[in-house]
Design a protein around this motif. Sequence first.
Motif: not given
Length: 355
Positions: A264-275, A291-294, A324-331
């Motif tokens: 959430k934090r990284l996405a917010g940062e990215g979006l505010s810098s226009g990404k 926010e962001g394209t989920v 940029i895409i942020y992904s959750e990780s898995f087991s």
Amino acid sequence: MQTEIIKVHTDSAGKSVIEQDAIERAGQIIKNGGLVAFPTETVYGLGGDAFLRDAAKRIYAAKGRPSDNPLIIHIAEIAALERVAEEIPDSAFRLAERFWSGPLTMILKKKDEVPLETTGALSTVAVRMPDHPVALALIRAGGGFVAAPSANTSGRPSPTRASHVEEDLSGRIEMILDGGTVGIGIESTIVDLTDEVPTILRPGYITAEMLGEVLGEVRMDPGIIDADSGIAPKAPGMKYRHYAPNAELVVVEGPAKQVTEEIKRLAGEGLSSGKRVGIIATEETEQQYPEGTVLCIGRRSEEETVARHLYEVLRRFDELGMDIIYSESFSDSGIGQAIMNRLLKAAGHQVIGVL
Ligand code: TXA
Ligand code: MG
């Protein structure tokens, strides 16, 4: 070249109804040295006759794939193994009995008759018997030995439906057999039986634990455990950055709650810098990202569903055009191991850890 696309119908019970006519024609194309893309239980394959040098060359050309990256030979009966491999250890037959037809590829010593074009100049050969009625029917109609890599352009995510194949290979191959969406969604497990200790070169749906039940001892190729180790993976294809989306992809690892917060934090940062920011979420978490394209990749509590949608989600993000895409990780156990292997490769091993 015009690529013919043939739908393989499903009946009311959801079973594939194979039109023998279409399969016969597809088989003829293979026998004549042409290329046919077809569904398997893992991903779509791009098939050519495994004994024809020129077919292998055409496969490499159609995919834009380096020719030192060997192909898997697909067979339709266990007995066919002896036509392509020699000095086959007993363990190979035990694995075949247990897991074929199914998502397991074995590396064995190759027979002289198998062209070096098919094996990327190696003296070993990769063989698998897929668990899909269309694949098996095509292999039989095509003469029994179909060399097939995944049916994507080299470097792109593997195709899990016929439209993905069409995107990548239309105009470059004779035919696509459209059997709908595949069941597993990531490529077969590869186990090398030519080493002293059987070695997993690529994790997949058949896990180390499952192989261990038949083999006793089995180890993981050190080259795929740690990308920073400097050890080259033994499967030539595992060294390329592949499955990759166009956007930068970053995997965030750690406890679930912290991961969501960090994304959430990284996405917010990215979006505010226009990404343009994409997020790979799960059913459990998708509501938590304001926010962001989920995009939802599946259910964390049922990682098979994540495997099934992984490549589709990566392709979808390409269509949507992200920066940029942020992904959750898995087991890191069971199918999770295979998912993380592909995800980290797609990310070029860009990982952020949170505590
Ligand atoms: O599920 C699958 O395995 C799919 C479907 C179509 O069957 N096929 C697939 O093929 O994933 P491909 O070409 O995308 O990946 C084959 C992998 C590559 O990493 C290649 O380097 C490795 O298998 N391989 C093939 N022959 C090998 C050999 N003799 N020794 C070591 N690795 C080998
Ligand atoms: Mg591939």
